[in-house]
Motif scaffolding. Structure first.
Motif, short mmCIF file in Angstrom:
data_model
loop_
_atom_site.label_atom_id
_atom_site.label_comp_id
_atom_site.label_asym_id
_atom_site.label_seq_id
_atom_site.Cartn_x
_atom_site.Cartn_y
_atom_site.Cartn_z
N SER A 1 23.51 19.69 -13.06
CA SER A 1 22.60 18.64 -13.49
C SER A 1 23.01 17.27 -12.94
N TYR A 2 22.02 16.47 -12.62
CA TYR A 2 22.22 15.11 -12.12
C TYR A 2 21.52 14.14 -13.06
N GLN B 1 34.21 4.69 -9.21
CA GLN B 1 33.25 5.62 -9.80
C GLN B 1 32.01 5.65 -8.90
N VAL B 2 31.62 6.84 -8.48
CA VAL B 2 30.47 7.00 -7.58
C VAL B 2 29.44 7.87 -8.30
N THR B 3 28.30 7.29 -8.64
CA THR B 3 27.25 8.03 -9.35
C THR B 3 26.15 8.44 -8.39
N LEU B 4 25.85 9.73 -8.39
CA LEU B 4 24.80 10.28 -7.52
C LEU B 4 23.61 10.71 -8.36
N PRO B 5 22.42 10.21 -8.04
CA PRO B 5 21.23 10.60 -8.80
C PRO B 5 20.80 12.04 -8.53
N HIS B 6 21.18 12.58 -7.35
CA HIS B 6 20.84 13.95 -6.97
C HIS B 6 21.83 14.43 -5.92
N ASP C 1 21.76 8.44 0.87
CA ASP C 1 22.01 8.62 -0.56
C ASP C 1 23.50 8.89 -0.82
N LEU C 2 24.32 8.87 0.26
CA LEU C 2 25.78 8.94 0.14
C LEU C 2 26.39 8.40 1.44
N ILE C 3 27.36 7.50 1.29
CA ILE C 3 28.12 7.00 2.44
C ILE C 3 29.58 7.38 2.21
N GLN D 1 24.72 -1.49 -2.63
CA GLN D 1 23.39 -0.92 -2.40
C GLN D 1 23.36 0.61 -2.42
N TYR D 2 24.50 1.25 -2.12
CA TYR D 2 24.52 2.71 -1.97
C TYR D 2 25.71 3.32 -2.70
#
Length: 269
Positions: free
Chosen positions: A2-3, A14-19, A81-83, A101-102
């Protein structure tokens, strides 16, 4: 799975990914190669001009500048959506601007264990855990078989010319030298010190290694080091095998063993 999901990178961010990331920009050559080897080629949308492996695949990807000079407009057009970056190889101001921004995941590598942790964590963040685990297992097996030089060989490892710069302590190259049984004669100095001819003569190394990167040392440069240190064995080595901390670690032990064997043979002649 789950995202959104939150991950902690190797710098503690902390790196939050929406998907699950589908549009990845890599700012680090060795980690770009790793992403391809994890089967993520179709999800990589941008690389740096220094990302050279795998050769054919990286040629087909948009370039977003250098490792220390990002083209922010080019990155924005790619809608990542990820760097993926690295503390040492990238520049702080550029990374901080991107972080606004990312989602930016940062590695910080000093040892092989750090590198294996990075591979494992990128496997989690990109949902390629099985491939990452297999790669880590293979790298561990290969390094376990590496037979270091014995007794240890006093060594100077150069990465730059005009001015001469060598490898000091607290970096992956120093760690790799140690694993090879090459005792870094500048390990008492920090990071990548500038070295004069006099410094080198005083250090009196038995072995001088000239790296193929970032400065492109070639066989023609051996003579100038021989002139400074006639007693030393001087060799040009593949810098990627000493400093790339992604999937190239799988190839490194066989190459390092060849260098160790050649050095020991030359020292006994």
């Amino acid at each position: 799975m789950s995202y959104p999901r939150t991950f902690t990178d190797q710098m503690g961010f902390q790196v939050t990914l929406p998907h699950l990331p589908q549009r990845i920009v890599s700012l680090v050559p060795s980690q770009t190669e790793l992403l391809f080897d994890l089967g993520l080629g179709n999800r990589i949308v941008g690389v740096t001009k220094f990302c050279t492996h795998p050769q054919e695949q990286v040629k087909q990807k948009p370039v977003v500048g250098g490792t220390k000079n990002f083209h922010f407009e080019a990155i924005e057009k790619l809608r990542p959506d990820l760097i993926i970056g690295n503390k040492e190889e990238n520049y702080k101001e550029g990374i901080q601007q991107l972080q606004q921004q990312y989602p930016v995941w940062m590695s910080d590598i000093f040892t092989i264990e750090d590198a294996l942790q990075m591979i494992q964590q990128l496997g989690e963040i990109t949902a390629t855990k099985a491939k990452a685990a297999a790669l880590i297992s293979s790298i561990r097996t290969c390094f376990a078989a590496l037979a270091p030089a014995s007794p240890a060989v006093s060594t100077a490892y150069f990465i730059w010319r005009k001015p001469y710069m060598a490898v000091g302590d607290n970096n992956i190259i120093d760690h790799m030298l140690h694993r090879c049984g090459f005792s870094n004669c500048f390990a008492h100095l920090s990071r990548y010190p500038e070295i004069t001819a006099e410094h080198l003569q005083q250090a009196h190394p038995t072995l001088i290694l000239l790296s193929s990167e970032p400065y492109p040392f070639r066989e023609k440069h051996i003579a100038e080091f021989k002139e400074m240190c006639p007693q030393a064995v001087v060799k040009v080595v593949d810098g990627e095998m000493f400093s790339w901390y992604g999937s190239r670690l799988l190839q490194a032990p066989a190459y390092l063993q060849k260098v160790i064997n050649e050095v020991q043979q030359e020292l006994t002649n």
